[in-house]
Design an enzyme around this catalytic site. Structure first.
Site, PDB file in Angstrom:
ATOM      1  N   LYS A 125       0.850  -1.200   0.000  1.00 19.99           N
ATOM      2  CA  LYS A 125       0.000   0.000   0.000  1.00 19.99           C
ATOM      3  C   LYS A 125       0.882   1.245   0.000  1.00 19.99           C
ATOM      4  O   LYS A 125       1.718   1.426   0.890  1.00 19.99           O
ATOM      5  CB  LYS A 125      -0.915  -0.008   1.229  1.00 19.99           C
ATOM      6  CG  LYS A 125      -1.698   1.295   1.441  1.00 19.99           C
ATOM      7  CD  LYS A 125      -2.667   1.195   2.640  1.00 19.99           C
ATOM      8  CE  LYS A 125      -3.301   2.560   2.956  1.00 19.99           C
ATOM      9  NZ  LYS A 125      -4.217   2.508   4.118  1.00 19.99           N
ATOM     10  N   ASP A 183      -2.520  10.054   4.084  1.00 17.99           N
ATOM     11  CA  ASP A 183      -3.939   9.706   4.212  1.00 17.99           C
ATOM     12  C   ASP A 183      -4.658  10.708   5.102  1.00 17.99           C
ATOM     13  O   ASP A 183      -4.595  10.629   6.330  1.00 17.99           O
ATOM     14  CB  ASP A 183      -4.062   8.288   4.793  1.00 17.99           C
ATOM     15  CG  ASP A 183      -5.517   7.826   4.873  1.00 17.99           C
ATOM     16  OD1 ASP A 183      -6.393   8.513   4.308  1.00 17.99           O
ATOM     17  OD2 ASP A 183      -5.763   6.768   5.497  1.00 17.99           O
ATOM     18  N   LYS A 194     -10.214  12.666   8.497  1.00 19.53           N
ATOM     19  CA  LYS A 194      -9.778  12.198   9.809  1.00 19.53           C
ATOM     20  C   LYS A 194      -9.711  13.359  10.787  1.00 19.53           C
ATOM     21  O   LYS A 194      -9.503  14.505  10.376  1.00 19.53           O
ATOM     22  CB  LYS A 194      -8.359  11.607   9.695  1.00 19.53           C
ATOM     23  CG  LYS A 194      -8.257  10.262   9.030  1.00 19.53           C
ATOM     24  CD  LYS A 194      -6.798   9.799   8.992  1.00 19.53           C
ATOM     25  CE  LYS A 194      -6.656   8.471   8.285  1.00 19.53           C
ATOM     26  NZ  LYS A 194      -7.321   7.346   8.953  1.00 19.53           N
ATOM     27  N   ASP A 222       1.590   6.093   5.810  1.00 20.18           N
ATOM     28  CA  ASP A 222       0.585   5.159   5.269  1.00 20.18           C
ATOM     29  C   ASP A 222       1.093   4.483   3.984  1.00 20.18           C
ATOM     30  O   ASP A 222       0.361   3.761   3.319  1.00 20.18           O
ATOM     31  CB  ASP A 222      -0.728   5.922   5.019  1.00 20.18           C
ATOM     32  CG  ASP A 222      -1.954   5.016   5.142  1.00 20.18           C
ATOM     33  OD1 ASP A 222      -1.841   3.922   5.722  1.00 20.18           O
ATOM     34  OD2 ASP A 222      -3.025   5.415   4.639  1.00 20.18           O
ATOM     35  N   ASP A 270     -12.229   7.176   3.743  1.00 14.54           N
ATOM     36  CA  ASP A 270     -11.042   6.883   4.546  1.00 14.54           C
ATOM     37  C   ASP A 270     -10.669   5.397   4.478  1.00 14.54           C
ATOM     38  O   ASP A 270      -9.588   5.013   4.922  1.00 14.54           O
ATOM     39  CB  ASP A 270     -11.287   7.318   5.992  1.00 14.54           C
ATOM     40  CG  ASP A 270     -10.005   7.430   6.804  1.00 14.54           C
ATOM     41  OD1 ASP A 270      -8.918   7.388   6.185  1.00 14.54           O
ATOM     42  OD2 ASP A 270     -10.092   7.550   8.042  1.00 14.54           O
ATOM     43  N   GLU A 326      -9.527   3.846   2.057  1.00 18.32           N
ATOM     44  CA  GLU A 326      -8.973   3.989   0.712  1.00 18.32           C
ATOM     45  C   GLU A 326      -7.953   2.920   0.361  1.00 18.32           C
ATOM     46  O   GLU A 326      -7.753   2.603  -0.809  1.00 18.32           O
ATOM     47  CB  GLU A 326      -8.339   5.385   0.559  1.00 18.32           C
ATOM     48  CG  GLU A 326      -6.889   5.529   1.059  1.00 18.32           C
ATOM     49  CD  GLU A 326      -6.709   5.281   2.550  1.00 18.32           C
ATOM     50  OE1 GLU A 326      -7.711   5.398   3.285  1.00 18.32           O
ATOM     51  OE2 GLU A 326      -5.590   4.968   2.985  1.00 18.32           O
ATOM     52  N   ARG A 342      -7.888  -0.335   0.740  1.00 15.26           N
ATOM     53  CA  ARG A 342      -8.442  -1.507   0.047  1.00 15.26           C
ATOM     54  C   ARG A 342      -8.831  -1.156  -1.383  1.00 15.26           C
ATOM     55  O   ARG A 342      -8.785  -2.010  -2.261  1.00 15.26           O
ATOM     56  CB  ARG A 342      -9.626  -2.070   0.860  1.00 15.26           C
ATOM     57  CG  ARG A 342     -10.789  -1.147   1.019  1.00 15.26           C
ATOM     58  CD  ARG A 342     -11.693  -1.517   2.196  1.00 15.26           C
ATOM     59  NE  ARG A 342     -11.133  -1.120   3.480  1.00 15.26           N
ATOM     60  CZ  ARG A 342     -11.731  -1.303   4.656  1.00 15.26           C
ATOM     61  NH1 ARG A 342     -12.901  -1.906   4.715  1.00 15.26           N
ATOM     62  NH2 ARG A 342     -11.160  -0.900   5.765  1.00 15.26           N
TER      63      ARG A 342
HETATM   64  N1  BES Z   1      -4.420   4.217   6.992  1.00 16.63           N
HETATM   65  C1  BES Z   1      -5.577   3.964   7.745  1.00 16.63           C
HETATM   66  C2  BES Z   1      -5.395   2.885   8.802  1.00 16.63           C
HETATM   67  C3  BES Z   1      -4.480   3.222   9.951  1.00 16.63           C
HETATM   68  C4  BES Z   1      -4.982   3.812  11.097  1.00 16.63           C
HETATM   69  C5  BES Z   1      -3.158   2.903   9.894  1.00 16.63           C
HETATM   70  C6  BES Z   1      -4.153   4.080  12.147  1.00 16.63           C
HETATM   71  C7  BES Z   1      -2.312   3.175  10.961  1.00 16.63           C
HETATM   72  C8  BES Z   1      -2.804   3.765  12.088  1.00 16.63           C
HETATM   73  C9  BES Z   1      -6.706   3.491   6.822  1.00 16.63           C
HETATM   74  O1  BES Z   1      -6.691   4.027   5.537  1.00 16.63           O
HETATM   75  C10 BES Z   1      -7.985   3.905   7.440  1.00 16.63           C
HETATM   76  O2  BES Z   1      -8.204   5.068   7.566  1.00 16.63           O
HETATM   77  N2  BES Z   1      -8.817   2.937   7.813  1.00 16.63           N
HETATM   78  C11 BES Z   1     -10.060   3.199   8.422  1.00 16.63           C
HETATM   79  C12 BES Z   1     -11.105   2.298   7.792  1.00 16.63           C
HETATM   80  C13 BES Z   1     -12.513   2.624   8.211  1.00 16.63           C
HETATM   81  C14 BES Z   1     -12.938   3.953   7.658  1.00 16.63           C
HETATM   82  C15 BES Z   1     -13.421   1.526   7.686  1.00 16.63           C
HETATM   83  C16 BES Z   1      -9.913   2.912   9.907  1.00 16.63           C
HETATM   84  O3  BES Z   1      -9.219   1.973  10.274  1.00 16.63           O
HETATM   85  O4  BES Z   1     -10.466   3.675  10.695  1.00 16.63           O
HETATM   86 ZN    ZN Z   2      -4.862   4.646   4.837  1.00 19.76          ZN
HETATM   87 MN    MN Z   3      -7.721   5.900   5.439  1.00 17.09          MN
END
Ligand code: BES
Ligand code: ZN
Ligand code: MN
Length: 505
Positions: free
Chosen positions: A272, A277, A284, A295, A354, A356, A358
Site C-alpha cells: 500500500k 492519508d 480524519k 501510510d 477513509d 482507501e 483496500r
Molecule cells: N491508513 C488507515 C489505517 C491506519 C490507522 C493505519 C491508524 C495506521 C494507524 C486506513 O486508511 C484507514 O483510515 N482505515 C479506516 C477504515 C474505516 C474507515 C473503515 C480505519 O481503520 O479507521
Molecule cells: Zn490509509
Molecule cells: Mn484511510
C-alpha cells in the site's frame, strides 16, 4: 556503522569499548562472566554488587577497565533466563549496549561472541546466528532520522565500528563470509524506515517511484513506472478514484527481480503506497494525522525487500506492485456513495473515503494473477481496527492458504517480526455486502474491521495463494521498541527476506 569480525580474546582485543553477554541463572551467570572474572578478579564482584546486576534482560553495566585490557570501557549486558533465551534476547542486549556506547562516545565497539555449544547452553541456537542477531540489534538500534535537523544533535555520539570477536578460527571464517548479509538486510530496513519517516512533502507518488528506481538501478532489478495516463489505460479504477482529490498525480510502480528466468518460482509482493492519508472527504480528526505520512509503509517494505533480495541474489522471481497516491479531500475528490470499477471489472461502493487502502489494493490484487504467481503477499497499514486488536507487537495476518501462512509465521518468529492470524470466516462477509455494487468498502461499524478489510481484498484476488499482512500497528510506532525508534519501523523487510530465503526449503 562498519561491521567486522576478528579472531581475538577479551584480553587482547583493541577497541574503545568491549561488551560481554551474561545470562541470569546462577550457573550460567558465573560461566558467562568467567573470562571477565579472570581478568578483573575482585573488582568485578564489587561492581556487580554495587550495581545490583543480576543479568536480567535489559540490565547493563558500563565500567572503566583501568588498563587491565586493551579497551578502556567494559559493558556487561544481561540476557535474562537461559530457558527463555532466543535470538531476540541477543538483539535487545546488543541494542542496549549500542545505545549506552553512543551516549558514552565509544566509537569502536567490540562484542565478545557468546559460546553456544552444548556445554554452554541447552538451547538449540547456532553460534553464528547469535553473531547475526547481535549485529542486527546493534545496527537497527543505531538508526535515527535526523535528516531535517540543521544542527545534527549527536554528531559525535555515533558508533562508527562494530567488531565481533571469537577465539575460533573456523567461526571467524564463517562470519567473514556471511555477516555482510546481516548488513544488507539492516540497510534495507533503514531504507524502508527512511521512506516511512520522510514527510509527505518529500515522499509523494512521483518521488516514491524515483526512490524505487534509484534502488533498482543501483542493485540490479527492474522498476517500471506507470504514469496517470498508463494507469487509466490499464483501468485501475481504485487507484484513480482515491487519487482524484489530490493535485499530485498517482504512480503505479512495478518492480521485478530475475525477470525472464522461467525456472524460478514467481512471488508477487504488493505494498500500500498512500503517501498521505487525510481520510479524504470522510476526513480524519487532526490528532495524530501527521503519522499518516507513514501510510505508505507497505510500499516501503516492498522496496526494502527488493533491495535486499537483489543484493543477496536470492533464487526467486520477485514481482513488486505498488499503487501510490495521496488520499486528499477537494472539489474533485471521490465521495461516499461513489461506485468504482476496478481492474478486472468488479465494482465497489465507497461508503467511507477513509477506507482507501483496500480501494487502491483491489486493482493490483486482480492484476497479480497475470503473473501466474506461486504466492501473493500484500502489506498494508490498512486498519485502525488491527491496531486495536493486536497493538504494536504483532502484524495481523489473513489469507487463503494454511501452508503459506505457516511459513510466514515461522519467518516472523525467527526475525521477531511476529504475525498473528485472524479468521476470514464467511459470516463476516455480510458486513461488506453492498446494495448497489459488488462490494462495499466498510464493514458497517459492526466490529471486526481488520477482517472485513481483508475480506474486501479477497473479493479481488485471482486463483493464487494469498496472504494479507495488516501492518498498521507494527509499521507505525508511537513509542520506541528495543531496537526501533518511534516512527517508521521498517517492518516487513526482515520478515519477507527471511521468508524468501527459505522459499524452497
Ligand atoms: N491508513 C488507515 C489505517 C491506519 C490507522 C493505519 C491508524 C495506521 C494507524 C486506513 O486508511 C484507514 O483510515 N482505515 C479506516 C477504515 C474505516 C474507515 C473503515 C480505519 O481503520 O479507521
Ligand atoms: Zn490509509
Ligand atoms: Mn484511510
Amino acid at each position: 556503522m562498519k561491521l567486522s569480525v576478528q579472531q581475538s580474546t577479551l584480553r587482547r582485543i583493541r577497541t574503545d569499548g568491549v561488551a560481554v553477554f551474561v545470562r541470569q541463572d546462577k550457573k550460567y551467570f558465573i560461566r558467562d562472566l568467567s573470562a571477565v572474572q579472570k581478568l578483573f578478579g575482585k573488582k568485578i564482584d564489587q561492581v556487580i554488587k554495587l550495581e545490583n546486576f543480576k543479568g536480567k534482560e535489559a540490565e547493563l553495566i558500563s565500567m572503566f577497565t583501568e588498563k587491565k585490557i586493551n579497551a578502556p570501557r567494559l559493558f556487561i549486558a544481561g540476557l535474562g533466563e537461559e530457558k527463555k533465551l532466543s535470538l531476540e534476547q541477543y538483539r535487545r542486549a546488543s541494542a542496549a549496549v549500542v545505545k549506552k556506547a553512543k551516549a558514552s562516545n565509544v566509537k569502536h565497539l567490540s562484542f565478545s561472541l557468546p559460546a553456544m555449544d552444548s556445554k554452554h547452553t541447552t538451547q538449540k541456537i547456532a553460534q553464528d546466528e547469535v553473531a547475526y542477531a547481535l549485529a542486527e540489534g546493534a545496527i537497527l538500534a543505531h538508526y535515527n532520522y535526523d535528516k531535517y535537523f540543521t544542527e545534527k544533535k549527536d554528531e559525535n555520539g555515533k558508533v562508527t565500528d562494530l567488531t565481533i570477536f571469537d577465539s575460533s578460527e573456523a567461526m571467524v571464517k564463517l562470519l567473514k563470509k556471511r555477516l555482510h548479509e546481516t548488513r544488507i538486510i539492516c540497510e534495507a530496513t533503514y531504507l524502508a524506515r527512511d521512506l516511512e519517516n520522510a514527510p509527505s512533502n518529500e515522499i509523494f507518488p512521483e518521488t516514491l517511484a524515483e526512490a524505487a528506481q534509484k534502488s533498482a538501478a543501483k542493485y540490479g532489478y527492474r522498476a517500471i513506472i506507470w504514469d496517470k495516463k498508463r494507469i487509466e489505460q490499464a483501468g485501475f479504477g481504485g487507484l484513480l478514484a482515491v487519487n482524484s482529490g489530490s493535485h499530485r498525480p498517482p504512480r503505479f510502480i512495478i518492480l521485478e527481480y530475475n525477470s525472464g528466468q522461467k525456472e524460478l518460482d514467481t512471488i508477487v509482493l504488493i505494498g500500500k503506497g498512500i503517501t498521505f492519508d487525510t481520510g479524504g472527504i470522510s476526513i480524519k480528526p487532526a490528532n495524530n494525522m501527521a503519522e499518516m505520512k507513514m501510510d505508505m509503509s507497505g510500499a516501503a517494505a516492498v522496496i526494502g525487500t527488493f533491495e535486499a533480495t537483489a543484493r543477496l541474489k536470492l533464487p526467486i522471481h520477485l514481482v513488486g506492485l505498488i499503487p501510490a497516491t495521496e488520499n486528499m479531500p477537494s472539489g474533485s475528490a471521490m465521495k461516499p456513495g461513489d461506485i468504482i470499477t476496478h481492474y478486472g471489472g468488479k465494482t465497489s461502493e465507497v461508503d467511507n473515503t477513509d477506507a482507501e487502502g483496500r480501494l487502491i489494493l483491489a486493482d493490483p490484487l486482480a492484476y497479480a494473477a497475470t503473473y501466474k504467481p506461486k504466492a501473493v503477499i500484500d502489506l498494508a497499514t490498512l486498519t485502525g481496527a488491527c491496531v486495536v486488536a493486536l497493538g504494536h507487537h504483532a502484524t495481523g495476518m489473513m489469507g487463503n492458504d494454511k501452508e503459506l501462512m505457516e511459513k510466514l509465521k515461522e519467518a516472523g518468529e525467527k526475525t521477531y517480526e511476529r504475525v498473528w492470524q485472524l479468521p476470514l470466516f464467511e459470516e463476516y462477509e455480510k458486513q461488506i455486502k453492498s446494495d448497489v455494487a459488488d462490494v462495499k468498502n466498510t464493514g458497517g461499524g459492526k466490529g471486526a474491521g481488520a477482517i472485513t478489510a481483508a475480506l474486501f481484498l479477497k473479493k479481488f484476488i485471482g486463483d493464487y495463494k494469498w496472504v494479507h499482512l495488516d501492518i498498521a500497528g507494527t509499521a507505525i510506532l508511537e513509542e520506541a521498541l528495543p531496537y526501533a525508534p518511534k516512527g517508521g519501523s521498517g517492518v516487513g523487510v526482515r520478515l519477507l527476506v527471511e521468508f524468501l530465503k527459505n522459499w524452497k526449503k
